[in-house]
Design a protein around this motif. Sequence first.
Motif, PDB file in Angstrom:
ATOM      1  N   UNK A  85       0.832  -1.116  -0.047  1.00 50.31           N
ATOM      2  CA  UNK A  85       0.119  -0.008   0.183  1.00 50.31           C
ATOM      3  C   UNK A  85       1.009   1.247   0.041  1.00 50.31           C
ATOM      4  N   UNK A  86       0.379   2.249  -0.631  1.00 49.59           N
ATOM      5  CA  UNK A  86       1.066   3.750  -0.337  1.00 49.59           C
ATOM      6  C   UNK A  86      -0.095   4.701  -0.241  1.00 49.59           C
ATOM      7  N   UNK A  87       0.300   5.846   0.183  1.00 50.35           N
ATOM      8  CA  UNK A  87      -0.418   6.941   0.417  1.00 50.35           C
ATOM      9  C   UNK A  87      -0.114   8.211  -0.583  1.00 50.35           C
ATOM     10  N   UNK A  88      -1.062   9.074  -0.836  1.00 49.91           N
ATOM     11  CA  UNK A  88      -0.543  10.239  -1.662  1.00 49.91           C
ATOM     12  C   UNK A  88      -1.757  11.205  -1.335  1.00 49.91           C
ATOM     13  N   UNK A  89      -1.190  12.484  -1.775  1.00 51.71           N
ATOM     14  CA  UNK A  89      -2.316  13.665  -1.747  1.00 51.71           C
ATOM     15  C   UNK A  89      -2.319  13.915  -3.220  1.00 51.71           C
ATOM     16  N   UNK A  90      -3.345  14.086  -3.742  1.00 50.97           N
ATOM     17  CA  UNK A  90      -3.527  14.241  -5.162  1.00 50.97           C
ATOM     18  C   UNK A  90      -3.214  15.514  -5.671  1.00 50.97           C
ATOM     19  N   UNK A  91      -2.993  15.921  -6.682  1.00 56.50           N
ATOM     20  CA  UNK A  91      -2.720  17.226  -7.427  1.00 56.50           C
ATOM     21  C   UNK A  91      -3.919  18.330  -6.761  1.00 56.50           C
ATOM     22  N   UNK A  92      -5.230  17.842  -6.650  1.00 57.70           N
ATOM     23  CA  UNK A  92      -6.050  18.862  -6.255  1.00 57.70           C
ATOM     24  C   UNK A  92      -6.272  18.745  -4.487  1.00 57.70           C
ATOM     25  N   UNK A  93      -5.406  17.965  -3.961  1.00 60.51           N
ATOM     26  CA  UNK A  93      -5.457  18.036  -2.293  1.00 60.51           C
ATOM     27  C   UNK A  93      -6.142  17.127  -1.785  1.00 60.51           C
ATOM     28  N   UNK A  94      -6.480  15.956  -2.364  1.00 58.88           N
ATOM     29  CA  UNK A  94      -7.175  14.897  -1.824  1.00 58.88           C
ATOM     30  C   UNK A  94      -6.131  13.726  -1.299  1.00 58.88           C
ATOM     31  N   UNK A  95      -6.509  13.398   0.003  1.00 63.60           N
ATOM     32  CA  UNK A  95      -5.788  12.088   0.387  1.00 63.60           C
ATOM     33  C   UNK A  95      -6.280  10.681  -0.397  1.00 63.60           C
ATOM     34  N   UNK A  96      -5.370  10.068  -0.728  1.00 64.58           N
ATOM     35  CA  UNK A  96      -5.563   8.683  -1.343  1.00 64.58           C
ATOM     36  C   UNK A  96      -4.977   7.476  -0.656  1.00 64.58           C
ATOM     37  N   UNK A  97      -5.344   6.378  -0.745  1.00 63.23           N
ATOM     38  CA  UNK A  97      -4.998   5.005  -0.303  1.00 63.23           C
ATOM     39  C   UNK A  97      -4.758   4.136  -1.432  1.00 63.23           C
ATOM     40  N   UNK A  98      -3.719   3.855  -1.699  1.00 64.73           N
ATOM     41  CA  UNK A  98      -3.587   2.830  -3.042  1.00 64.73           C
ATOM     42  C   UNK A  98      -2.891   1.654  -2.550  1.00 64.73           C
TER      43      UNK A  98
END
Length: 182
Positions: free
Chosen positions: A146-159
């Motif tokens: 798993x990895x986490x990121x913040x999208x270009x528009x500022x949303x948290x995401x878990x992949x």
Amino acid sequence: MTGVVTFLVGFIGLPAAGVNSPASSVETATATITATTTATVTATASAPSDASDAPASGSPAVRWSGSLLVSGDFDLDAIPPRAVLPTDGDIALYQISAGQEAELTSVRASLAVVPAGENPDSAKCALLSQTQGQRNATLPLTAGGKLCLITNEGRSALVTVTTVHPQARNASLDVIIWQKTD
């Protein structure tokens, strides 16, 4: 002869009889069954078994969740997420390694590997990507990684990588994208 008999009763969906979690509440009812016998019944109601899985008060709602088959760059701010031109996405499948790892990268977002066994919520994912995220790095993940990121528009995401397809040169991902927090 007078005696006290104690019965512990569990209910469907609740912990087994006699198991009390720190977050549980216990109610005791005493009833006289005969003039010489008293029964005490203890019912236990508990909070969810893993408090980290329960949504926290004020936690943002899920904007989109689902499975993606990724072979290049993907924009996670689109609903549903969609393939985009190289370097225009929030996340990209760089390549499949010989060890059958999906090598994920991003030019726009800081990607952070989630420690094994953890399932972060939106706030934990944002914190992880802000404090341990890497930009322009290639992170190899096997199925279950798993990895986490913040999208270009500022949303948290878990992949989460679910399957790596070396012959097809793509990977299946489960993705959760939360609404932006203000």
